[in-house]
Write a protein that holds these residues in place. Structure first.
Motif, short mmCIF file in Angstrom:
data_model
loop_
_atom_site.label_atom_id
_atom_site.label_comp_id
_atom_site.label_asym_id
_atom_site.label_seq_id
_atom_site.Cartn_x
_atom_site.Cartn_y
_atom_site.Cartn_z
N ALA A 169 -25.20 -25.68 -3.92
CA ALA A 169 -24.94 -27.06 -3.52
C ALA A 169 -24.03 -27.13 -2.30
O ALA A 169 -24.12 -28.07 -1.50
N ILE A 170 -23.15 -26.12 -2.16
CA ILE A 170 -22.15 -26.12 -1.10
C ILE A 170 -22.06 -24.74 -0.47
O ILE A 170 -22.15 -23.73 -1.18
N VAL A 171 -21.85 -24.69 0.85
CA VAL A 171 -21.41 -23.46 1.51
C VAL A 171 -20.11 -23.77 2.24
O VAL A 171 -20.04 -24.71 3.03
N LEU A 172 -19.09 -22.97 1.97
CA LEU A 172 -17.81 -23.05 2.64
C LEU A 172 -17.74 -21.94 3.68
O LEU A 172 -18.06 -20.78 3.37
N ALA A 173 -17.33 -22.27 4.89
CA ALA A 173 -17.32 -21.30 5.98
C ALA A 173 -15.98 -21.34 6.69
O ALA A 173 -15.56 -22.39 7.19
N ASP A 174 -15.29 -20.20 6.72
CA ASP A 174 -13.97 -20.10 7.34
C ASP A 174 -14.11 -19.47 8.73
O ASP A 174 -14.26 -18.25 8.85
N GLU A 175 -14.08 -20.31 9.76
CA GLU A 175 -14.18 -19.85 11.15
C GLU A 175 -15.35 -18.88 11.34
O GLU A 175 -15.18 -17.77 11.87
N PRO A 176 -16.57 -19.24 10.98
CA PRO A 176 -17.67 -18.27 10.99
C PRO A 176 -18.11 -17.83 12.37
O PRO A 176 -18.80 -16.81 12.50
N THR A 177 -17.74 -18.57 13.42
CA THR A 177 -18.16 -18.18 14.77
C THR A 177 -16.98 -17.76 15.64
O THR A 177 -17.15 -17.55 16.84
N ALA A 178 -15.79 -17.60 15.05
CA ALA A 178 -14.59 -17.34 15.86
C ALA A 178 -14.67 -16.02 16.62
O ALA A 178 -14.10 -15.89 17.70
N SER A 179 -15.36 -15.03 16.05
CA SER A 179 -15.42 -13.72 16.69
C SER A 179 -16.65 -13.55 17.58
O SER A 179 -16.90 -12.45 18.09
N LEU A 180 -17.40 -14.63 17.79
CA LEU A 180 -18.63 -14.55 18.59
C LEU A 180 -18.44 -15.18 19.96
O LEU A 180 -17.64 -16.10 20.14
N ASP A 181 -19.20 -14.69 20.94
CA ASP A 181 -19.20 -15.35 22.24
C ASP A 181 -19.97 -16.66 22.13
O ASP A 181 -20.61 -16.95 21.11
N ALA A 182 -19.87 -17.49 23.16
CA ALA A 182 -20.42 -18.85 23.09
C ALA A 182 -21.92 -18.85 22.78
O ALA A 182 -22.39 -19.66 21.97
N GLY A 183 -22.67 -17.95 23.40
CA GLY A 183 -24.11 -17.91 23.18
C GLY A 183 -24.47 -17.55 21.76
O GLY A 183 -25.31 -18.20 21.12
#
Length: 266
Positions: A169-183
């Motif tokens: 029902a829910i997905v919790l995501a803690d900074e999931p893209t913080a370590s990725l470049d913009a693309g």
């Protein structure tokens, strides 16, 4: 509107009142299939909020803390008070997916094994869904590799598959893209949203990247530091305030997102 979370009068105290940190959730509602971003200054309680929603942290106070899965509405406050930790763990496993900033894959398991760990007690249809997600997330070429052999983007896509495989029902995501470049960040978030929408899964995202959240239409919920007359640090969450302020609230949080709050623990 069907709600997956309905909270009011919820609080968590960390440490002594006079020198610790207190998060108050005065009001927070999350609808099925919605996208919500929790934003705020460093140390303002974003991670504390996520841990409460993940049922991994007990509230100090809970006037109303309801979670609805696809079948029942559960009074989380009462479950904590009665010591129903096994029931909480089962509800967490059945209804909540979680994505860490670094992916959180088990290093001794392959990608497909990491995904199937979550699907083990959900039957053969979940195994079929896992294969479908692997194809959608474009990680079929590395499904038999260990996490150390993956790129950062591949690890995050594998983590998304693991979080979504049971169609929670829910997905919790803690900074999931913080370590990725913009693309790569854009690619990962787009795939994440696409699959969650197909499953009617609510996304609750903690992020410092307010512009990314707004770009993809996330509802903004702000952790607001407040003066605490008892001492210590205090933050308040009230989504009714964000709905009144909308863009200005997000802009203000974005400008101050790198400011730390002395003595706070997120």
């Amino acid at each position: 509107m069907s709600l997956v979370y309905d909270l009011s009068g919820v609080a968590k105290q960390r440490g002594p009142i006079e020198s610790g940190f207190r998060l108050k959730i005065d009001h927070l509602t999350i609808a099925y299939g919605s996208h919500t971003a929790i934003i705020g200054q460093s140390g303002s309680g974003k991670s504390t909020c996520l841990d409460l929603l993940a049922l991994s942290l007990s509230p100090t106070k809970a006037e109303r803390f309801w979670l609805s899965d696809h079948q029942h509405t559960h009074d989380i406050g009462v479950m904590w008070q009665s010591g129903s930790e096994a029931a909480l763990a089962s509800l967490r496993r059945q209804s909540i997916g979680y994505i860490l900033q670094t992916g959180g894959l088990l290093p001794f398991l392959t990608v497909v094994q990491n995904i199937m760990v979550m699907a083990a007690d959900h039957g053969p249809k979940t195994a079929d869904h896992a294969a479908h997600l692997i194809d959608l997330l474009k990680i079929a070429h590395c499904k038999n590799k260990l996490p150390e052999a993956l790129s950062i983007g591949e690890r995050q896509r594998a983590a998304i598959a693991r979080a979504l495989v049971t169609q929670p029902a829910i997905v919790l995501a803690d900074e999931p893209t913080a370590s990725l470049d913009a693309g790569n960040a854009a690619q990962v978030i787009e795939l994440f949203i696409e699959i969650a929408e197909q499953q009617n899964t609510a996304i609750i995202l903690v992020t410092h990247d307010v512009s990314l959240a707004m770009q993809y239409g996330f509802d903004i919920v702000t952790c607001r530091p407040q003066h605490n007359p008892d001492g210590g640090a205090l933050s308040i969450i009230d989504d009714r305030l964000d709905k009144l302020e909308e863009t200005p609230a997000a802009a203000q949080a974005n400008e101050s997102s790198e400011v730390s709050i002395a003595g706070a623990q997120a």
